[in-house]
Every structure is written in C-alpha cells, then in structure tokens.
Design a protein around this motif. Structure first.
Motif, PDB file in Angstrom:
ATOM      1  N   GLY A 151       1.086  -1.301  -0.185  1.00 24.50           N
ATOM      2  CA  GLY A 151       0.354   0.294  -0.048  1.00 24.50           C
ATOM      3  C   GLY A 151       0.804   1.183   0.029  1.00 24.50           C
ATOM      4  O   GLY A 151       0.734   2.518  -0.592  1.00 24.50           O
ATOM      5  N   TRP A 152       1.772   1.442   1.408  1.00 21.03           N
ATOM      6  CA  TRP A 152       3.262   2.141   1.005  1.00 21.03           C
ATOM      7  C   TRP A 152       3.453   2.985  -0.612  1.00 21.03           C
ATOM      8  O   TRP A 152       3.213   3.907  -0.775  1.00 21.03           O
ATOM      9  CB  TRP A 152       4.459   1.922   1.560  1.00 21.03           C
ATOM     10  N   HIS A 176      -1.233  10.146   5.558  1.00 22.63           N
ATOM     11  CA  HIS A 176      -0.017   9.665   5.789  1.00 22.63           C
ATOM     12  C   HIS A 176       1.190   9.335   5.447  1.00 22.63           C
ATOM     13  O   HIS A 176       1.273  10.082   4.155  1.00 22.63           O
ATOM     14  CB  HIS A 176      -0.925   7.749   5.130  1.00 22.63           C
ATOM     15  N   ASP A 251      -7.360   7.791  -0.528  1.00 20.64           N
ATOM     16  CA  ASP A 251      -6.658   7.113  -0.144  1.00 20.64           C
ATOM     17  C   ASP A 251      -7.859   5.545   1.074  1.00 20.64           C
ATOM     18  O   ASP A 251      -8.275   6.590   2.190  1.00 20.64           O
ATOM     19  CB  ASP A 251      -5.275   7.033   0.904  1.00 20.64           C
ATOM     20  N   HIS A 254      -8.256   2.369   5.183  1.00 18.98           N
ATOM     21  CA  HIS A 254      -8.413   1.861   6.269  1.00 18.98           C
ATOM     22  C   HIS A 254     -10.264   1.466   6.021  1.00 18.98           C
ATOM     23  O   HIS A 254     -10.895   0.378   6.799  1.00 18.98           O
ATOM     24  CB  HIS A 254      -8.288   2.303   7.169  1.00 18.98           C
ATOM     25  N   SER A 284      -3.555  -4.491   3.357  1.00 19.23           N
ATOM     26  CA  SER A 284      -2.876  -4.981   4.344  1.00 19.23           C
ATOM     27  C   SER A 284      -4.455  -4.334   5.325  1.00 19.23           C
ATOM     28  O   SER A 284      -3.801  -4.977   6.843  1.00 19.23           O
ATOM     29  CB  SER A 284      -1.930  -4.295   4.390  1.00 19.23           C
ATOM     30  N   LYS A 285      -5.162  -3.723   5.461  1.00 19.06           N
ATOM     31  CA  LYS A 285      -6.404  -3.831   6.580  1.00 19.06           C
ATOM     32  C   LYS A 285      -7.167  -5.572   6.716  1.00 19.06           C
ATOM     33  O   LYS A 285      -7.514  -5.368   7.952  1.00 19.06           O
ATOM     34  CB  LYS A 285      -6.874  -2.542   7.163  1.00 19.06           C
TER      35      LYS A 285
HETATM   36  C1  LIG Z   1      -3.937   5.459   5.076  1.00 19.09           C
HETATM   37  C2  LIG Z   1      -2.722   4.438   4.764  1.00 19.09           C
HETATM   38  N1  LIG Z   1      -2.436   4.513   3.448  1.00 19.09           N
HETATM   39  C3  LIG Z   1      -1.415   3.863   3.368  1.00 19.09           C
HETATM   40  C4  LIG Z   1      -0.562   2.685   4.043  1.00 19.09           C
HETATM   41  C5  LIG Z   1       0.338   1.757   3.213  1.00 19.09           C
HETATM   42  O1  LIG Z   1       0.126   0.782   3.491  1.00 19.09           O
HETATM   43  P1  LIG Z   1       0.809  -0.696   3.554  1.00 19.09           P
HETATM   44  O2  LIG Z   1       0.789  -0.534   5.261  1.00 19.09           O
HETATM   45  O3  LIG Z   1       0.067  -1.966   3.005  1.00 19.09           O
HETATM   46  O4  LIG Z   1       1.904  -0.395   2.920  1.00 19.09           O
HETATM   47  C6  LIG Z   1      -0.935   2.690   5.052  1.00 19.09           C
HETATM   48  C7  LIG Z   1      -0.601   1.842   6.187  1.00 19.09           C
HETATM   49  O5  LIG Z   1      -0.157   2.060   7.535  1.00 19.09           O
HETATM   50  C8  LIG Z   1      -2.230   3.533   5.397  1.00 19.09           C
HETATM   51  O6  LIG Z   1      -2.510   3.708   6.757  1.00 19.09           O
END
Ligand SMILES: Cc1ncc(COP(=O)(O)O)c(C=O)c1O
Length: 451
Positions: A151-152, A176, A251, A254, A284-285
């Motif tokens: 996700g990052w 984020h 985004d 969540h 991932s959530k």
């Molecule tokens: C709002 C948001 N965007 C992106 C991410 C990144 O996702 P990932 O941890 O699955 O790489 C996160 C995760 O912490 C997040 O909370």
C-alpha cells in the motif's frame, strides 16, 4: 475463553520510571543526527530507545506468535510472551483466519508457487492478479487498475508518477506518511490544508489558480483517517477539484471492505462510487495481505502509472498467493457474509466507544474499525501502553512521527471476531490504564538527544 484480567501491579514503581528519563524525549529530536559517520552518528537515538526498552516503555517491533487474531500471543523487548486481547493488529473483517481465504491462498501456492518472480511490467502478473484488477475495477467503478506490492508503494507511486515539479499538491495535514513523502518527492509546490477543512482547500486552490492557470493540482485525502477515525466530505472535495481544474486522490486503505454499503467504504457511503478521480488503497487492513492499488477511469493515467510509478515498475509484483488471497477476501467482503462481518465490526466499535465514554475516556473520530483513545502527552501514552501490555491487552501507543507532537493516543483496531466479552474486558482495562497513566508522575529529564 478469556483469562481473568491481571490487575495492575500496584507496586509498579512509576516514580522510578519517571526519574529514569524514559518518559521524556521524542523521535523528532533525533531526526537529523550530525557528523560524518553515517553508521555511528545515531548513537544517541539508540541510547534513548535502549533507555525506553530497559524501562518497559518501548512498545514497538513486537512479535506476534500465530495469526493476527482477537486473542493473540505477543512478545517483545522487555515483554515476555503472553496471550492477551489484541487491539493492535489490522484484520478488520477477521479474514486472515477465514478458512476460504486460507484455502484460496493454499491453492494458489500449489498452482503457482510462492513467488511472482518479476515486476508487473516484466512477467510478474498472474491470472490471480489479472482477476484482482478486474474485480477491483468493478467494485470501484473505475476500470483502470494498477496493482502494487505494498500500500505504501501504491500511495508513493501514484503521487510521484502523476505529479511533476511544475505541478502542485494540496494534502490534508494528517494524511499518511506514504502520501506526504510522495508529495515531497514529486514537487516543491506542496501545501498542507487543515484537517478535513474544505474552505481551506478552496482558498488554496483559488490562490494557486490566481498565479498558475495551467499546472496540474493534485488534492489528497483519505476515506477514513488512520489515526483519527474521521472522514472528509468527498462530494464537496470532488466538486472543488472540478471547479478549479484539480484532481482528487482518495486513499481508502482503512475503509474499503470494512465499511460502507457492500464494502465500498467512505466513497460508497457518500454516494461517490465511480465519481472520484483517483482511488488508492492498501490490502493490509481488511484483505489479509500486503499489497495496494490505484484505480481511475483513464487508460492514459494507467499507462503513466505503469511506466513511472517506481514501486510498480521496479519492484516485484504481488505474488499469486497474495493476489488470490485478496481476491477471495474481496469476494467475501462484497457478499452477504461481508455485511454480517461489517455489522459485527461496527457493533464492536460502537460498544467499545460507549464503554470507554462511560469510564470517562475520550475517543476521537466516529465509530469505525479504528478507535483512537486520546491521551495527549507522550509520557501518559507510554505508561498506559506499558500497563496494558502487562495486563495482557495489546494496543499501539501512537506518538510522533505517527501523530503530531503532543497529540499522542492509543490506537485500538477492532476486528469483526472480537467477542463482546473481549470488548467489555478490554474497555475496563484500557480505562484503568489510562486513568493510572494520567495521574502518574511525569518528571521527564531531557535525554541525551540532539537537536
Ligand atoms: C492511509 C494509509 N495509506 C497507506 C498505507 C500503507 O499501506 P501498507 O502498510 O499496506 O503498505 C497505510 C498503512 O499504514 C495507511 O494507513
């Protein structure tokens, strides 16, 4: 079966803890160490972390033994392995332990092996990832989907691929880190607007358009803010973007799957399916896997993302096992079982908030899988986190850089499969820990940091 709660140790010496210095300082003090030696100049940071570890107030980098279940076994620095109520994992619909999800993952493993063995551009796609792209496109009514290994990477990749130095980014001040770092890497023309404040967005858009009639403007927000459990007015933000020739990115890491009609998150709940310019999310959530995506309606933007988003182009793709896992989670989340799981999750959120309120606690935001329990000071957060770990309740104490300085909190993350008894017992223990922490001595000698 729940164990009996372990009462807080009244002899725990909070005076000694305060005197140790482990409640003082913050990560910001160590951000820019000085000196030539890149490997040794972070010694003061290490000393400060070690001081916190020695005093039991370092809650990070812990290890989960087994799946991220509501009752989980956790161990970490200064914390012996213990089973307790887990409010620290992200598995909102409890799909990581769902038999159909595990089965889908096992079948993909047997069929394709464990590895994608290439970036998405270089033979890293599989029939599972292709099916996942199509399913996401249909759910979001945005047919052009690009997958990312995290996700990052999706957040950083989307912003850096689409925006360049002559463009502008307006970003919610609490967005984020992946989005903020993407914006900082893409252009120097970045302005943070006040959290959820559409008037501020309008003012900034008007200001940019007064001096730059041709550059692109990307406005960035989240469907559900991960530390604050609140949501923006998406129709108004999208309207403002149209009015000023800007583009909106939301985004939904969540909220997608975990909230909204059919699991469509804040976008579906606000009647904006298929109407948001760019939707970006993380699996991932709620979807039991690493990975992320960016979705939009323009084929040309998809091409730009595929060729210029570094984490898509230059990183190995989601594995077939991950793609099959997410696909199965998506199938469950968007069906009738998903509705039941979301109802259970929301019941837990409403119940936990109500119980904490009865105990005089302050939770910010609105009912959602995220319950931010306000503590304010970093010292109180550290003490509460430590007391809770000893009482076998696992939470994520949030302080800078996860949240602004002086805005520390305990972030509780709920799952559909938390039982009512776990929620009740958790609320009681949370409240007593926060009460005890808020009256504990806080003498905080300044650590030997820098800055
Ligand atoms: C709002 C948001 N965007 C992106 C991410 C990144 O996702 P990932 O941890 O699955 O790489 C996160 C995760 O912490 C997040 O909370």
């Amino acid at each position: 079966m729940l164990n009996e709660p372990i009462p807080f140790d009244p002899s725990h010496d909070l005076d000694a803890l305060a005197a140790s210095g482990a409640l003082g300082g913050n990560v910001a003090l160590f951000k820019q160490p000085r000196g030539q030696d890149l490997l040794r100049r972070s010694a003061p940071l290490e000393e400060w972390c070690a001081l916190r570890v020695r005093n039991g107030v370092w809650p990070y980098g812990r290890t989960l033994d087994g799946p991220p279940a509501p009752l989980a076994t956790v161990e970490g620095d200064g914390l012996a392995a213990a089973q307790g109520i887990n409010f620290a994992s992200q598995d909102y619909l409890s799909l990581a332990s769902h038999p159909a999800v595990i089965d889908a993952a096992m079948r993909a493993l047997a069929e394709c092996g464990p590895h994608s063995a290439g970036s998405a551009v270089l033979l890293g796609n599989s029939r599972h990832s292709n099916a996942l792209e199509r399913a996401l496109g249909e759910l979001l009514r945005c047919q052009q989907v690009v997958l990312f290994p995290t996700g990052w990477g999706a957040a950083f990749g989307a912003v850096t691929a689409l925006v360049h130095g002559a463009d502008h980014v307006l970003i919610d001040q609490l967005a984020h880190a992946s989005l903020r770092q993407g914006a900082a890497a893409a252009t120097r023309n970045v302005a943070a607007y006040r959290h959820l404040d559409c008037d501020h967005v309008r003012e900034l858009l008007a200001g940019i358009r007064a001096i730059d009639g041709s550059g692109a403007i990307l406005v960035i927000t989240e469907g559900l803010f991960s530390m604050d459990a609140d949501s923006p007015d998406l129709p108004l933000l999208q309207y403002l973007c149209r009015e000023y020739g800007a583009t909106l990115l939301v985004d939904v890491a969540h909220d997608l799957g975990a909230m909204g009609p059919g699991g469509t998150g804040a976008i579906g709940a606000q009647g904006m399916l298929g109407k948001i310019d760019i939707v970006m999310g993380a699996f991932s959530k709620t979807f039991a896997s690493n990975g992320g995506f960016v979705a939009c309606s323009q084929r040309s933007a998809r091409r730009q993302l595929q060729l210029f988003a570094g984490p898509h182009m230059f990183s190995n793709a989601l594995s077939p096992v991950q793609a099959a896992t997410v696909l199965e989670c998506l199938r469950i989340a968007t069906g009738s079982e998903g509705e039941r799981l979301r109802a259970d999750l929301m019941r837990n959120a409403v119940e936990l908030r109500a119980l904490l309120l009865e105990e005089g606690m302050h939770c910010i935001g609105a009912p959602s899988p995220i319950v931010p329990l306000w503590t304010g000071s970093e010292a109180a957060t550290r003490i509460a986190g430590m007391l809770l770990a000893r009482a076998q309740v696992f939470v994520n104490p949030m302080e800078f850089p996860g949240v602004p300085l002086g805005a520390a909190r305990l972030r509780l993350q709920l799952m559909a499969r938390h039982s009512p008894a776990q929620v009740r017992q958790g609320a009681r223990l949370l409240a007593s820990a926060v009460r005890r922490a808020s009256t504990a001595p806080r003498a905080v000698p300044r650590p030997a940091g820098q800055g």
